[in-house]
Design an enzyme around this catalytic site. Sequence first.
Site, PDB file in Angstrom:
ATOM      1  N   HIS A  83       0.821  -1.217   0.000  1.00  0.00           N
ATOM      2  CA  HIS A  83       0.000   0.000   0.000  1.00  0.00           C
ATOM      3  C   HIS A  83       0.856   1.268   0.000  1.00  0.00           C
ATOM      4  O   HIS A  83       0.358   2.342  -0.295  1.00  0.00           O
ATOM      5  CB  HIS A  83      -1.061  -0.015   1.111  1.00  0.00           C
ATOM      6  CG  HIS A  83      -0.579   0.311   2.490  1.00  0.00           C
ATOM      7  ND1 HIS A  83      -0.274  -0.650   3.423  1.00  0.00           N
ATOM      8  CD2 HIS A  83      -0.379   1.500   3.108  1.00  0.00           C
ATOM      9  CE1 HIS A  83       0.091  -0.069   4.553  1.00  0.00           C
ATOM     10  NE2 HIS A  83       0.034   1.236   4.396  1.00  0.00           N
ATOM     11  N   ASP A 219       1.170  -7.700   2.377  1.00  0.00           N
ATOM     12  CA  ASP A 219       1.249  -6.262   2.066  1.00  0.00           C
ATOM     13  C   ASP A 219       2.701  -5.805   1.875  1.00  0.00           C
ATOM     14  O   ASP A 219       3.243  -5.085   2.711  1.00  0.00           O
ATOM     15  CB  ASP A 219       0.572  -5.477   3.197  1.00  0.00           C
ATOM     16  CG  ASP A 219       0.277  -4.032   2.807  1.00  0.00           C
ATOM     17  OD1 ASP A 219       0.806  -3.559   1.788  1.00  0.00           O
ATOM     18  OD2 ASP A 219      -0.486  -3.369   3.549  1.00  0.00           O
ATOM     19  N   SER A 644       4.004   2.184   8.387  1.00  0.00           N
ATOM     20  CA  SER A 644       3.791   1.179   7.359  1.00  0.00           C
ATOM     21  C   SER A 644       5.088   0.938   6.621  1.00  0.00           C
ATOM     22  O   SER A 644       5.780   1.879   6.251  1.00  0.00           O
ATOM     23  CB  SER A 644       2.726   1.630   6.382  1.00  0.00           C
ATOM     24  OG  SER A 644       1.490   1.285   6.898  1.00  0.00           O
TER      25      SER A 644
HETATM   26  N1  ARG Z   1      -4.637   0.605   7.622  1.00  0.00           N
HETATM   27  C1  ARG Z   1      -3.313   0.519   7.062  1.00  0.00           C
HETATM   28  C2  ARG Z   1      -2.617   1.905   7.161  1.00  0.00           C
HETATM   29  O1  ARG Z   1      -3.145   2.786   7.773  1.00  0.00           O
HETATM   30  C3  ARG Z   1      -3.310  -0.026   5.676  1.00  0.00           C
HETATM   31  C4  ARG Z   1      -3.941   0.840   4.669  1.00  0.00           C
HETATM   32  C5  ARG Z   1      -4.067   0.247   3.307  1.00  0.00           C
HETATM   33  N2  ARG Z   1      -5.193   0.893   2.638  1.00  0.00           N
HETATM   34  C6  ARG Z   1      -6.415   0.352   2.514  1.00  0.00           C
HETATM   35  N3  ARG Z   1      -7.438   1.122   2.221  1.00  0.00           N
HETATM   36  N4  ARG Z   1      -6.611  -0.933   2.628  1.00  0.00           N
HETATM   37  O2  ARG Z   1      -1.934   2.364   6.308  1.00  0.00           O
HETATM   38  N1  ASP Z   2      -1.255   1.352   8.017  1.00  0.00           N
HETATM   39  C1  ASP Z   2      -0.513   2.409   8.657  1.00  0.00           C
HETATM   40  C2  ASP Z   2       0.497   3.098   7.741  1.00  0.00           C
HETATM   41  O1  ASP Z   2       0.295   3.214   6.563  1.00  0.00           O
HETATM   42  C3  ASP Z   2       0.108   1.927   9.897  1.00  0.00           C
HETATM   43  C4  ASP Z   2      -0.824   2.122  11.038  1.00  0.00           C
HETATM   44  O2  ASP Z   2      -1.544   3.131  11.050  1.00  0.00           O
HETATM   45  O3  ASP Z   2      -0.814   1.286  11.923  1.00  0.00           O
HETATM   46  O4  ASP Z   2       1.457   3.706   8.153  1.00  0.00           O
END
Ligand code: ARG
Ligand code: ASP
Length: 709
Positions: A83, A219, A644
Amino acid sequence: MKHIKLLLLLFVISTQAQQGGMWVPSLLNGMNESEMKSLGMKISAKDIYDANNSSLKDAVPHFNGGCTSEVISPQGLILTNHHCGYGAIQNHSTVEHDYLQDGFWAYKMEDELPNKGMVVTFVVRIEDVTSKIMEGVDALNDEAQKQKKIQENIQLYSEKLPKESWQENKIRTFFDGNQYLLFVTETYKDVRLVGAPPSSIGKFGSDTDNWVWPRHTGDFSLFRIYADKNNRPAEYSKDNVPYKPKHFLPISTKGIKENDFTMVMGYPGRTQEYLPSFAVEQIVNDLNPAKIEIRDAALKVQDGFMRKDQAIKIQYASKYASVANYWKKWIGESKGLKKSNAVAIKQKFEADFMKRVAKAGKQAEYGNLLSEFEKNYAAIKDYAVARDYFSEVVLRNTELLSFGFKLYQLEQVYNSKGEQSFNDRKNNLIASFEDSYKDFNAQVDEKVFEQLIQLYATKSPKQFLPSSLENINASSLAKEIYSTSSLTSYAKLQELLSGDAKSVIEKMNNDKGFQLVKSLADAYFEKIAPTYNELDLKNSALQRTYMKAIVELFPNDRIFPDANSTLRVTYGQVKGYAPQDAVYYEPVTYLEGVMEKYVPNDYEFDVPQKLIDLYNKKDYGTYAQNGKLPVCFIATNHTTGGNSGSPAIDAKGNLIGLNFDRVWEGTMSDIYYSPDICRNIMVDIRYVLFIIDKYAGAKNIINELTIRK
Ligand code: ARG
Ligand code: ASP
């Protein structure tokens, strides 16, 4: 027996309490190092950060401003999340060569794909410069002047302090203005795409599984840093060579088990762990609900189009994912804050705080802080809500309005700086709009507009609304604007921007889309921003003093600075958790779980045939543990957005996983970290290697790595 039980209990409590926090890597000596060792770490603080010798920090660059990556080979190969590479992968994709859908693998270096504008930044060293930045500040009385002086000092010392010509000095504040640290950095500008799995692996579970455990997402994506002949940063050139790192992470495939030590290094973006209860209440009751409702509406519209049309799906994939990400996060955060009684816990802390203030005889200095906070947060509420409406509706989620806002700023440039600056800005805009319009669909945006402008007109605080939003009919306003405005296509926009400043501005002001943006922006800058900024400045000043007081009055607490996109270390243990009565989540997932979630041809849960075949044959190479292939795991590392792509590192400094998310029940950790339910989610490095090796057959990549079995 009783004694032993008691001791054990105490031990559990104290190791539990030792969790949480994002620490500055150059300041780990002492408390952190001994905690880390007591949790099982075998290396030293000096192995993590050393200004003079290579150390772990040399293998962990900031990835393109928003994510983290790690160097995993002597030839500048870096690993980050799928991502995080998503925008780049999307950029190289077309309906014919859809790397988002099918994945991409460079089987030789010549095939790696350059990415315009992509950068990675290494930290060379960190120094405390607090006394320099505070020079002449205490003598000033007015908060705005203090801030100005601080900014001047930051500017001055960024230029003055020693560094090499290709390096940069960045000075950042810690503890809300109580400490300033200098980061000397090096930014590499030639970063090429090496590999990415198909989205059905790299984004498996998509938005349904996002922020959720148990998770089964691979990921990850791979890039390579290129440098000039002297191993220094250089713009893209085919003559550049693979970067030779000071350190790269060896990989361990020995496997993990519950309670193992883990550490995560990276660039957490923003946390607000020391907000007063009044601020947290406002987030839960007012700000999050408004933002969630707006994004909910925008996402529903986009999703409807994306499911029907593959071209729109590609066009909107990256934007949709990023809007959806925080939409869902805010929902989880609000839930978690309520369930964990964060406000009540803060109130209790505040009562204790007041007692300690009294006991220390510090009423004069700290006695009014909380009541001032209370007054300010009450006063700022409507302004803060209105500001969120403006930024979510105009700047973020309706593209036509956000494009219009750029033109609004262009007109301001003309008014304040004249024709020459106007032309410079105009030409930059014309160039940058080309990319924005590539991923713009007026039909989709019109429907988004219709929904969001309705919310803006009816739900944003009335006293700040411009007359253009009084008693509107959203659907006829949408038709009127989208059938006439030049903001609906790049060609029309270029036409609108052709000619001298006077004629361009005249044309802009005759455009219905621009007119609406202008009325909204004028209302924002006249009625909302001035008071908001004034109160916000007061809150920042209070927060700085509050932070100072907390450090002073709670000398035995583990107080860490809030995240600010600088390099941090967080550590903990592999651990499951119990999110609700009678439920316990194991800390590791396996490929079996991917197959359990598999829904053929589904938008989110499809699985590539090749992976199914490997699963059926149990053809896991050397990557399985007890005949099962691990996919993801969780631990108590305290992470946030920006972490991330961060490396998960074992007790000996080996790479064992790749951080990418947090669990649903613990998404409130940016505001309130609870060791009971806050967990970070990582891909197991063995799953990453399995996909590169067995799924993609990219032996060239595997051969570059140092793998400890
Ligand atoms: N929640 C994770 C972060 O904040 C992964 C995000 C990936 N994006 C998504 N819409 N699935 O970055
Ligand atoms: N998914 C998040 C990122 O892109 C990591 C998190 O918020 O835990 O940095």
